[in-house]
Write an enzyme that holds these catalytic residues in place. Structure first.
Site, PDB file in Angstrom:
ATOM      1  N   GLN A  59       2.034  -5.743  -3.207  1.00  0.00           N
ATOM      2  CA  GLN A  59       2.421  -5.734  -1.780  1.00  0.00           C
ATOM      3  C   GLN A  59       3.783  -5.090  -1.570  1.00  0.00           C
ATOM      4  OE1 GLN A  59       1.829  -9.615  -2.269  1.00  0.00           O
ATOM      5  NE2 GLN A  59      -0.331  -9.282  -2.168  1.00  0.00           N
ATOM      6  N   GLY A  70      -4.267  -4.543  -3.885  1.00  0.00           N
ATOM      7  CA  GLY A  70      -5.290  -3.580  -4.300  1.00  0.00           C
ATOM      8  C   GLY A  70      -4.647  -2.246  -4.572  1.00  0.00           C
ATOM      9  N   HIS A  71      -4.955  -1.682  -5.716  1.00  0.00           N
ATOM     10  CA  HIS A  71      -4.419  -0.385  -6.103  1.00  0.00           C
ATOM     11  C   HIS A  71      -5.582   0.582  -6.181  1.00  0.00           C
ATOM     12  CE1 HIS A  71      -0.595  -1.840  -7.173  1.00  0.00           C
ATOM     13  NE2 HIS A  71      -0.761  -2.044  -8.458  1.00  0.00           N
ATOM     14  N   LYS A  88       2.037   2.118  -5.108  1.00  0.00           N
ATOM     15  CA  LYS A  88       2.616   1.623  -6.372  1.00  0.00           C
ATOM     16  C   LYS A  88       1.689   1.897  -7.537  1.00  0.00           C
ATOM     17  CE  LYS A  88       2.793  -2.437  -4.661  1.00  0.00           C
ATOM     18  NZ  LYS A  88       2.527  -2.089  -3.264  1.00  0.00           N
ATOM     19  N   ASP A 121       0.808  -1.223   0.000  1.00  0.00           N
ATOM     20  CA  ASP A 121       0.000   0.000   0.000  1.00  0.00           C
ATOM     21  C   ASP A 121       0.840   1.272   0.000  1.00  0.00           C
ATOM     22  OD1 ASP A 121      -2.290  -1.675   0.238  1.00  0.00           O
ATOM     23  OD2 ASP A 121      -1.826  -1.872   2.364  1.00  0.00           O
TER      24      ASP A 121
HETATM   25  P1  IMP Z   1      -2.369 -12.869   2.262  1.00  0.00           P
HETATM   26  O1  IMP Z   1      -1.491 -12.307   1.189  1.00  0.00           O
HETATM   27  O2  IMP Z   1      -3.830 -12.589   2.039  1.00  0.00           O
HETATM   28  O3  IMP Z   1      -2.073 -14.298   2.574  1.00  0.00           O
HETATM   29  O4  IMP Z   1      -2.007 -12.062   3.611  1.00  0.00           O
HETATM   30  C1  IMP Z   1      -0.735 -12.149   4.226  1.00  0.00           C
HETATM   31  C2  IMP Z   1      -0.319 -10.803   4.790  1.00  0.00           C
HETATM   32  O5  IMP Z   1      -0.043  -9.914   3.724  1.00  0.00           O
HETATM   33  C3  IMP Z   1      -1.382 -10.107   5.647  1.00  0.00           C
HETATM   34  O6  IMP Z   1      -0.722  -9.363   6.657  1.00  0.00           O
HETATM   35  C4  IMP Z   1      -2.062  -9.180   4.663  1.00  0.00           C
HETATM   36  O7  IMP Z   1      -2.679  -8.083   5.311  1.00  0.00           O
HETATM   37  C5  IMP Z   1      -0.860  -8.731   3.859  1.00  0.00           C
HETATM   38  N1  IMP Z   1      -1.204  -8.298   2.503  1.00  0.00           N
HETATM   39  C6  IMP Z   1      -1.548  -9.062   1.451  1.00  0.00           C
HETATM   40  N2  IMP Z   1      -1.778  -8.303   0.366  1.00  0.00           N
HETATM   41  C7  IMP Z   1      -1.549  -7.031   0.727  1.00  0.00           C
HETATM   42  C8  IMP Z   1      -1.572  -5.789   0.021  1.00  0.00           C
HETATM   43  O8  IMP Z   1      -1.825  -5.675  -1.182  1.00  0.00           O
HETATM   44  N3  IMP Z   1      -1.282  -4.674   0.756  1.00  0.00           N
HETATM   45  C9  IMP Z   1      -0.946  -4.757   2.059  1.00  0.00           C
HETATM   46  N4  IMP Z   1      -0.892  -5.888   2.748  1.00  0.00           N
HETATM   47  C10 IMP Z   1      -1.183  -7.013   2.095  1.00  0.00           C
HETATM   48 MG    MG Z   2      -2.815  -1.962  -1.743  1.00  0.00          MG
END
Ligand code: IMP
Ligand code: MG
Length: 434
Positions: free
Chosen positions: A223, A40-41, A16, A13
């Protein structure tokens, strides 16, 4: 012409999407290379505000090819919804290409993500619950289903049957959950395959042909590096294989590391994290609330794009950020959300940690240690004038310039771009990135 990678330098977040959206102007191809719709963007441009989870941010430019690489875990339902909503707003998606080698998120992955988090209880990772982790587990276990499999019933049926034989045992016996029925899955996913077929193509060829023709290619990470499976704050990381850090970019679109010329890291001017896990500079006071809710009335507060969760907030952690600069081989930093700091009396940057009376300047591997470190802060004077309309470095308040110069020294990397608001034009280009 260069292939440039854009990665998140912190816990995701970092902005990007808006940096890629800005840099995409010059690129011919924009590709996602890892993760899935956990990402998510948010992109704000003249067409409105868009939240994208799978489609690369280049889609808003009519002549760019947008690619979803083999390294991405694709939930076909989410992708088709996203395509549908872009088309509804008049955005042409015919230039989107999906790798036939990308892994598919199946219903059992979503079920397992949620069951597994519940079983971990107190020790839950805080995942986004989208099935991304279990999908990558199956990829590595060689049980995955790929986009190519969706295109032919004779390929898909046996793969679903054997996956479900196994997964239903796990769902019922290990987690005490409800089994998933074969028939509904098969029909649904064949239908997705039919609808996605026009988008499926050879991603490697698209990237390398553009490169050979002398056109710019932008590879967009998802991420952040501190969520990297190998180098992040394990086990509170994301499971993406290849990882979201720059090392994963070549694998995720099927090129070699020497094809990549430049890596740009996106960092917030402070820090945020969603989900659980260590966060040394986390703030739990009113400064955190103030930063989180900056721009909230316009939907730009620090709340997750994918899950809506309030993001945890902290000061910029230069120890973690420098680690990230090294891990990614960064040539440049894009510093985002500088405007969020407007009006603060003082701004802190964590320059080192204290651990049991000792000063350390690197990120410890162990979660239990990282949980105990105390940030050592340097305090810089804030600025009281808004930066949102500033477009050149020299026009920034002197205190903001000093903050940026200090960030460059601490991160050991130059800041080439600064964003001062959510719109495409709210940026200060210090040095052209390409
Ligand atoms: P997962 O990717 O859903 O398995 O989550 C694993 C960890 O990565 C958790 O702490 C999520 O909140 C974090 N996470 C996954 N995708 C994002 C993202 O796009 N932005 C921020 N944190 C993320
Ligand atoms: Mg994001």
């Amino acid at each position: 012409m260069p292939i440039v990678v854009v990665v998140g330098g912190q816990w995701g977040d970092e902005g990007k999407g808006r940096i890629v959206d800005l840099l995409a102007r010059k690129a011919r191809v924009v590709a996602r290379y890892s993760a899935g719709n956990n990402a998510g963007h948010t992109i704000v441009n003249e067409r409105g505000e868009f939240k994208l989870h799978l489609v690369p941010a280049g889609i808003f430019y009519p002549e760019k090819t947008c690619v979803i690489g083999n390294g991405v875990a694709v939930d076909p339902e989410v992708l088709l919804d996203e395509i549908g909503s872009l088309e509804d707003k008049g955005i042409d998606t015919s230039r989107l290409v999906l790798s036939d080698r990308a892994q598919v998120i199946m219903p059992w992955h979503i079920r397992l993500d949620q069951l597994d988090e519940a079983m971990r209880g107190e020790a839950a990772i805080g995942t986004t619950g989208k099935g991304v982790g279990p999908c990558f587990v199956d990829k590595v276990a060689r049980r995955g289903i790929r986009v190519a499999d969706l295109l032919r019933p004779e390929d898909l049926a046996p793969r679903i049957r054997s996956a479900l034989d196994y997964q239903n045992k796990v769902i019922t016996a290990v987690y005490g959950g409800e089994p998933i029925a074969m028939e509904s899955c098969l029909d649904r996913y064949l239908e997705y395959g039919k609808r996605l077929k026009p988008y499926v193509g050879d991603v490697q060829a698209i990237v390398l042909d553009a490169h050979k023709r002398g056109e710019y290619v932008l590879l967009e990470g998802a991420q952040g590096s501190l969520l990297d499976l190998d180098h992040g704050t394990y086990p509170y990381v994301t499971s993406s294989v290849p990882s979201s850090s720059s090392g994963g970019a070549a694998i995720g679109v099927g090129i070699g590391p020497t094809d990549i010329q430049r890596v740009v890291g996106v960092f917030k001017s402070y820090s945020t994290r969603v989900g659980n896990g260590p966060f040394p500079t986390e703030l739990l006071d009113e400064v955190a609330d103030q930063l989180r809710d900056h721009g909230k009335e316009f939907g730009h507060g620090e709340y997750g794009t994918t899950t809506g969760r309030a993001r945890r907030i902290g000061w910029l952690d230069a120890v973690a950020a420098r680690y990230s600069v090294r891990m990614n081989g960064l040539a440049a930093v894009a510093l985002t959300r500088l405007d969020v700091l407007d009006g603060l009396k003082t701004i802190k940057i964590c320059t080192a940690y204290e651990l049991d009376g000792e000063v350390i300047e690197t990120l410890p591997a162990r979660e239990s240690v990282l949980d105990r470190v105390k940030p050592i802060y340097e305090e810089l004077p804030g600025w009281q004038t808004p930066t949102t309309d500033v477009r050149s470095f020299d026009d920034l308040p002197p205190q903001a310039q000093a903050f940026i110069r200090r960030v460059e020294t601490l991160l050991e990397c130059q800041v080439d771009l600064i964003s001062v608001g959510p719109s495409r034009e709210q940026a200060v280009i210090v040095n052209p990135i390409f």
